[in-house]
Design a protein around this motif. Structure first.
Motif, PDB file in Angstrom:
ATOM      1  N   SER A 152      -9.012  19.946 -75.936  1.00 43.04           N
ATOM      2  CA  SER A 152     -10.269  18.630 -76.507  1.00 43.04           C
ATOM      3  C   SER A 152      -9.919  17.938 -77.725  1.00 43.04           C
ATOM      4  O   SER A 152     -10.356  16.646 -77.914  1.00 43.04           O
ATOM      5  N   ARG A 153      -8.600  18.026 -78.271  1.00 44.07           N
ATOM      6  CA  ARG A 153      -7.849  17.300 -79.720  1.00 44.07           C
ATOM      7  C   ARG A 153      -7.392  16.373 -79.340  1.00 44.07           C
ATOM      8  O   ARG A 153      -7.400  15.062 -79.358  1.00 44.07           O
ATOM      9  N   ASP A 154      -6.883  16.310 -78.223  1.00 40.42           N
ATOM     10  CA  ASP A 154      -6.089  14.843 -77.386  1.00 40.42           C
ATOM     11  C   ASP A 154      -6.482  14.720 -76.606  1.00 40.42           C
ATOM     12  O   ASP A 154      -6.840  13.428 -76.078  1.00 40.42           O
ATOM     13  N   THR A 208     -13.929  19.415 -79.011  1.00 34.56           N
ATOM     14  CA  THR A 208     -13.663  19.774 -79.671  1.00 34.56           C
ATOM     15  C   THR A 208     -13.398  20.878 -81.354  1.00 34.56           C
ATOM     16  O   THR A 208     -13.253  21.995 -81.541  1.00 34.56           O
ATOM     17  N   LEU A 209     -14.988  20.839 -81.941  1.00 34.07           N
ATOM     18  CA  LEU A 209     -15.265  21.245 -83.398  1.00 34.07           C
ATOM     19  C   LEU A 209     -15.576  22.394 -82.517  1.00 34.07           C
ATOM     20  O   LEU A 209     -15.673  23.690 -83.431  1.00 34.07           O
ATOM     21  N   MET A 235     -12.500  25.162 -82.601  1.00 33.33           N
ATOM     22  CA  MET A 235     -12.066  25.178 -83.515  1.00 33.33           C
ATOM     23  C   MET A 235     -13.327  26.498 -83.960  1.00 33.33           C
ATOM     24  O   MET A 235     -11.894  27.314 -84.710  1.00 33.33           O
ATOM     25  N   GLY A 238     -10.515  13.583 -78.843  1.00 36.23           N
ATOM     26  CA  GLY A 238     -10.237  13.459 -80.666  1.00 36.23           C
ATOM     27  C   GLY A 238     -11.057  14.962 -81.642  1.00 36.23           C
ATOM     28  O   GLY A 238     -11.497  15.793 -80.873  1.00 36.23           O
ATOM     29  N   ASP A 239     -10.334  14.103 -82.887  1.00 38.49           N
ATOM     30  CA  ASP A 239     -10.894  15.056 -84.020  1.00 38.49           C
ATOM     31  C   ASP A 239     -12.326  15.522 -83.709  1.00 38.49           C
ATOM     32  O   ASP A 239     -12.964  17.255 -84.354  1.00 38.49           O
ATOM     33  N   ARG A 240     -12.769  15.099 -83.902  1.00 39.59           N
ATOM     34  CA  ARG A 240     -14.318  15.025 -84.006  1.00 39.59           C
ATOM     35  C   ARG A 240     -14.936  15.287 -83.129  1.00 39.59           C
ATOM     36  O   ARG A 240     -16.444  14.828 -83.308  1.00 39.59           O
ATOM     37  N   LEU A 246      -8.330  23.981 -78.040  1.00 37.43           N
ATOM     38  CA  LEU A 246      -7.944  22.996 -78.818  1.00 37.43           C
ATOM     39  C   LEU A 246      -7.421  21.954 -78.451  1.00 37.43           C
ATOM     40  O   LEU A 246      -7.272  20.720 -78.967  1.00 37.43           O
ATOM     41  N   ARG A 247      -5.977  22.560 -77.910  1.00 35.21           N
ATOM     42  CA  ARG A 247      -5.064  20.913 -77.963  1.00 35.21           C
ATOM     43  C   ARG A 247      -5.626  20.349 -77.071  1.00 35.21           C
ATOM     44  O   ARG A 247      -5.910  19.154 -77.318  1.00 35.21           O
TER      45      ARG A 247
END
Length: 80
Positions: free
Chosen positions: A57-59, A68-69, A72, A62-64, A54-55
């Motif tokens: 993917s976010r880095d 990444t989803l 989550m 991006g969060d969207r 998750l970290r």
């Protein structure tokens, strides 16, 4: 399930060595192993992989981003 684990772990090692820890394919491999571990009841082993994935993917994405989803959702499923 137990037969799949060493294959997935070998694939993750190969991805890390070849592509790096933050490559989307490596992150997907982390999620795949974590999902398998969760189904096997190995929650303590699954959680660090899900957190790292998750970290990453976010880095990286991006969060969207859809990946990444998915990460989550996988983490939320573990925490239920």
């Amino acid at each position: 399930l137990r037969e799949a684990r060493p294959l997935l772990e070998e694939g993750l090692r190969g991805s890390r060595d070849t592509l790096g820890d933050r490559h989307p394919d490596t992150l997907t491999s982390m999620n795949n192993i974590a999902s398998l571990l969760r189904r096997m009841g190995e929650l303590r082993e699954a959680r660090p992989l899900l957190e790292e994935g998750l970290r990453g993917s976010r880095d990286t994405l991006g969060d969207r981003h859809p990946d990444t989803l998915t990460s989550m959702n996988n983490m939320a499923s573990l925490l239920r």
